[in-house]
Design an enzyme around this catalytic site. Sequence first.
Site, PDB file in Angstrom:
ATOM      1  N   THR A   1       0.870  -1.340   0.035  1.00  0.00           N
ATOM      2  CA  THR A   1       0.073   0.126  -0.029  1.00  0.00           C
ATOM      3  C   THR A   1       0.935   1.170  -0.072  1.00  0.00           C
ATOM      4  OG1 THR A   1      -0.115  -0.071   2.475  1.00  0.00           O
ATOM      5  CG2 THR A   1      -1.826  -1.396   1.177  1.00  0.00           C
ATOM      6  N   TRP A   2       2.174   1.139  -0.401  1.00  0.00           N
ATOM      7  CA  TRP A   2       2.785   2.473  -0.548  1.00  0.00           C
ATOM      8  C   TRP A   2       2.190   3.339  -1.359  1.00  0.00           C
ATOM      9  CZ3 TRP A   2       8.790   2.432  -2.335  1.00  0.00           C
ATOM     10  CH2 TRP A   2       9.171   3.775  -2.304  1.00  0.00           C
TER      11      TRP A   2
ATOM     12  N   ASP B   1       0.204  -5.014   3.638  1.00  0.00           N
ATOM     13  CA  ASP B   1       1.534  -4.351   4.407  1.00  0.00           C
ATOM     14  C   ASP B   1       1.229  -2.720   4.035  1.00  0.00           C
ATOM     15  OD1 ASP B   1       4.447  -4.916   4.884  1.00  0.00           O
ATOM     16  OD2 ASP B   1       4.509  -3.605   3.227  1.00  0.00           O
TER      17      ASP B   1
ATOM     18  N   TYR C   1       4.148   5.944   4.544  1.00  0.00           N
ATOM     19  CA  TYR C   1       3.493   5.928   3.280  1.00  0.00           C
ATOM     20  C   TYR C   1       2.412   7.078   3.220  1.00  0.00           C
ATOM     21  CZ  TYR C   1       5.740   1.287   2.689  1.00  0.00           C
ATOM     22  OH  TYR C   1       6.721   0.064   2.471  1.00  0.00           O
TER      23      TYR C   1
ATOM     24  N   TYR D   1       9.399  -7.051  -1.318  1.00  0.00           N
ATOM     25  CA  TYR D   1       8.640  -5.755  -1.838  1.00  0.00           C
ATOM     26  C   TYR D   1       9.138  -5.277  -3.267  1.00  0.00           C
ATOM     27  CZ  TYR D   1      12.590  -2.552  -0.011  1.00  0.00           C
ATOM     28  OH  TYR D   1      13.697  -1.841   0.331  1.00  0.00           O
TER      29      TYR D   1
ATOM     30  N   CYS E   1       8.992  -4.565  -9.734  1.00  0.00           N
ATOM     31  CA  CYS E   1      10.301  -3.466  -9.825  1.00  0.00           C
ATOM     32  C   CYS E   1       9.635  -2.069 -10.348  1.00  0.00           C
ATOM     33  CB  CYS E   1      11.244  -3.902 -11.061  1.00  0.00           C
ATOM     34  SG  CYS E   1      12.659  -3.158 -10.779  1.00  0.00           S
TER      35      CYS E   1
ATOM     36  N   LYS F   1       4.012  -2.919 -19.379  1.00  0.00           N
ATOM     37  CA  LYS F   1       3.038  -1.890 -19.978  1.00  0.00           C
ATOM     38  C   LYS F   1       3.900  -0.568 -20.403  1.00  0.00           C
ATOM     39  CE  LYS F   1      -1.095  -3.759 -17.555  1.00  0.00           C
ATOM     40  NZ  LYS F   1      -2.018  -3.380 -16.710  1.00  0.00           N
TER      41      LYS F   1
ATOM     42  N   ARG G   1      10.051   6.989  -9.508  1.00  0.00           N
ATOM     43  CA  ARG G   1      10.888   6.457 -10.591  1.00  0.00           C
ATOM     44  C   ARG G   1      11.766   7.606 -11.046  1.00  0.00           C
ATOM     45  NH1 ARG G   1       5.790   3.198 -12.520  1.00  0.00           N
ATOM     46  NH2 ARG G   1       4.850   5.081 -11.723  1.00  0.00           N
TER      47      ARG G   1
ATOM     48  N   ARG H   1      -3.462   0.716  -6.544  1.00  0.00           N
ATOM     49  CA  ARG H   1      -4.026   1.751  -5.886  1.00  0.00           C
ATOM     50  C   ARG H   1      -5.259   1.867  -6.676  1.00  0.00           C
ATOM     51  NH1 ARG H   1      -0.711   7.074  -6.273  1.00  0.00           N
ATOM     52  NH2 ARG H   1      -2.807   7.918  -6.503  1.00  0.00           N
TER      53      ARG H   1
END
Length: 329
Positions: A22-23, A54, A59, A204, A208, A215, A228, A281
């Site tokens: 759930t980050w 988790d 977060y 976790y 990646c 996609k 990122r 999400r």
Amino acid sequence: MNENTILIPGFDKPVSRVALGTWAIGGWMWGGPDDDNAVRTIHRALDEGVDLIDTAPVYGFGHSEEVVGRALAEKPHKARVATKLALDWKDDHKPFRNSSPARIRKEVEDSLRRLRVETIDLEQVHWPDPNTPIDETARELQKLHKEGKIRALGVSNYSPEQMDIFREVAPLASVQSPYNLFEREIEKDVLPYAKKHKLVTLAYGPLCRGLLTGKMTVDKTFPESDLRSGDPKFQKEHFKDYIAAVDDLKAIADRHGKSLMVLAIRWVLDQGPTIALWGARKPEQIDGVSDVFGWQLTEQDKKDIDAILTRHVPTPISPAFMAPPARKV
């Protein structure tokens, strides 16, 4: 217990080997929160049989835990919640490591309130704090464990040497580390250690940070607010190599009639005893969870995967960029 579930030491029943990460739900570094969608995502995961969630205070600086608490309060469930502690922050919202006993006790109390529970199922030290002796951290957690506020203890981003020190003071049930097809450093030390000492490894980033969804294209860019944008893998000079590897990996997934995303999760589970954290999400991002189970990669698959990685990414880039700084003393 079957191959779809695993027993975390200290738990009274097994949990699913795919957990919901759930980050992104917290919003921070992922483009902001969308709470109603996040609640629907958690409910969808529960409907799909995912019964381990988790999360962590950092977060969204408490927000992810609050959303998890709300979602679980709104729907009957038998889910267990894993959270973390030992990251602190000031008004500038720049996390730093702090596993002092006072911080740990405060974080546990805050997490209990936000999650709306009386006991945290799995409490994990998010990052080791070089300015606090590990035995002090473990001792305070052991006190909270004995007080009934924590069911099981885990660590995250710890080395075997650090886990040895922790285990001299308190029982350790799990270790959480970055682990995926492109980030395999724990195979040298942490994963063998976990197997030897019967710890469950929570992996976790098994996709990646979206690379292994299949996609993305080479022209994909990320705003500065996106995690990122600071990951070397997603920079122009390296990104094309990772995308080329992804394109070749799809052929391995096609052999089994699976998506690349499902292949990537299955690969993590085949390294067991592991739990893969499936980050999402939006409800539709849960699609595919059931496809992870009921099959395994063959030895030829694994050899072909390694050959693809060696060809395109002979020098893998570590996830070290994510490490938060130590606190100033």
